[in-house]
Design an enzyme around this catalytic site. Structure first.
Site, short mmCIF file in Angstrom:
data_model
loop_
_atom_site.label_atom_id
_atom_site.label_comp_id
_atom_site.label_asym_id
_atom_site.label_seq_id
_atom_site.Cartn_x
_atom_site.Cartn_y
_atom_site.Cartn_z
N ARG A 28 0.83 -1.20 0.00
CA ARG A 28 0.00 0.00 0.00
C ARG A 28 0.86 1.25 0.00
O ARG A 28 1.69 1.45 0.89
CB ARG A 28 -0.93 0.02 1.22
CG ARG A 28 -2.00 1.10 1.17
CD ARG A 28 -2.92 1.05 2.38
NE ARG A 28 -3.52 -0.26 2.56
CZ ARG A 28 -4.59 -0.71 1.89
NH1 ARG A 28 -5.17 0.08 1.00
NH2 ARG A 28 -5.07 -1.91 2.11
N GLU A 51 0.25 -7.72 -4.09
CA GLU A 51 -0.96 -6.91 -4.24
C GLU A 51 -0.62 -5.42 -4.15
O GLU A 51 0.08 -4.99 -3.22
CB GLU A 51 -1.95 -7.28 -3.14
CG GLU A 51 -3.12 -6.33 -2.99
CD GLU A 51 -3.88 -6.53 -1.69
OE1 GLU A 51 -4.47 -5.54 -1.19
OE2 GLU A 51 -3.89 -7.65 -1.15
N THR A 80 -7.99 -3.35 -2.47
CA THR A 80 -8.94 -2.25 -2.30
C THR A 80 -9.71 -2.04 -3.61
O THR A 80 -9.90 -0.91 -4.07
CB THR A 80 -8.24 -0.95 -1.84
OG1 THR A 80 -7.26 -1.27 -0.84
CG2 THR A 80 -9.24 0.02 -1.22
N LYS A 140 -10.73 -13.61 2.18
CA LYS A 140 -9.83 -12.75 2.94
C LYS A 140 -10.56 -12.35 4.22
O LYS A 140 -11.48 -11.53 4.20
CB LYS A 140 -9.50 -11.50 2.11
CG LYS A 140 -8.82 -10.38 2.89
CD LYS A 140 -8.76 -9.12 2.05
CE LYS A 140 -8.31 -7.91 2.83
NZ LYS A 140 -8.28 -6.67 2.02
N GLY A 170 -3.57 -7.22 11.20
CA GLY A 170 -3.18 -7.44 12.59
C GLY A 170 -2.59 -8.80 12.88
O GLY A 170 -2.52 -9.21 14.04
N GLY A 190 0.78 -6.72 5.38
CA GLY A 190 0.64 -5.31 5.11
C GLY A 190 1.84 -4.49 5.52
O GLY A 190 2.94 -4.61 4.97
N SER A 191 1.65 -3.62 6.51
CA SER A 191 2.70 -2.65 6.88
C SER A 191 3.95 -3.32 7.43
O SER A 191 5.02 -2.70 7.47
CB SER A 191 2.15 -1.65 7.90
OG SER A 191 1.70 -2.31 9.08
#
Length: 219
Positions: A28, A51, A80, A140, A170, A190-191
């Protein structure tokens, strides 16, 4: 599946039978000028599903550049994804799978109509079964931290055994074993694997840690 020489870790590909580890790297905020290098770093570390969320800068350009950079060594998709038009644009950019934060039947239908992989976001049994009925290829669970491994285990008991379930949101490498025991097949990263400002080397090192944690649980 031929992969580039691994960077930093020297990890080689021990991917799952379908050719991909059960990990989706979520980039992202990635920008086109760095997209190809990020994709190469991930593939070299052993992550071959990538992604690009559509709220990133010029996401379709990044997707096209990534696909050009790694070819068949990885699957490149969009996250998204909120509208059927997004799916059409993804197909035009050579994207291969669609990930959404929600269960939108029209998005799933367009995704399958165009021959792409469908991974809608779900959080309840009703959403899970609606997504499956619409043709989803995998689920997901998002945000997974809300219902935890216990909630996923309860849902897994009634879901089709051959329906892939990925935990996203998370969940870190230290949680893989717990979520796997609850019935998760894989994870969205993710992050922990990418934030704007990280270098390709930073992403490579993070990817190596995730790959090692994955392989320790799934072999």
């Amino acid at each position: 599946m031929a992969l580039p020489t691994p960077v930093n870790s020297q990890i080689t590909d021990t991917a799952t039978p379908n050719g991909h580890r059960k990990l989706i790297a979520i980039l992202r905020g990635v920008e086109p000028h760095e997209a190809a290098d990020m994709a190469r770093a991930l593939v070299a570390a052993g992550i071959t599903m990538i992604e690009v969320p559509l709220n990133s800068p010029e996401p379709f350009k990044s997707i096209a550049l990534m696909k050009q950079a790694v070819g068949d060594a990885a699957m490149i998709g969009a996250g998204t994804v909120l509208t059927p038009q997004d799916v059409i644009d993804l197909k035009a950019a050579s994207g291969e799978f669609v990930v959404s934060p929600n269960c939108d039947i029209e998005v799933i239908a367009k995704t399958k109509d165009l021959g792409l992989g469908s991974w809608p976001g779900v959080l309840t049994p009703s959403e899970c079964f609606a997504a499956i009925k619409a043709g989803a290829d995998g689920l997901k669970i998002f945000p997974a931290s809300i219902i935890g491994a216990g909630g996923i285990k309860a849902m897994r008991a009634v879901l089709p055994k051959d329906m892939p379930v990925y935990a996203v949101g998370g969940v870190g490498p230290d949680d893989f074993a717990t979520y796997a025991k609850a019935g998760c097949d894989g994870f969205g990263l993710g992050s922990g694997i990418y934030k704007p400002g990280m270098s390709a080397d930073d992403v490579s090192k993070a990817a190596v840690a995730y790959v090692r944690a994955h392989d320790a649980v799934f072999g």
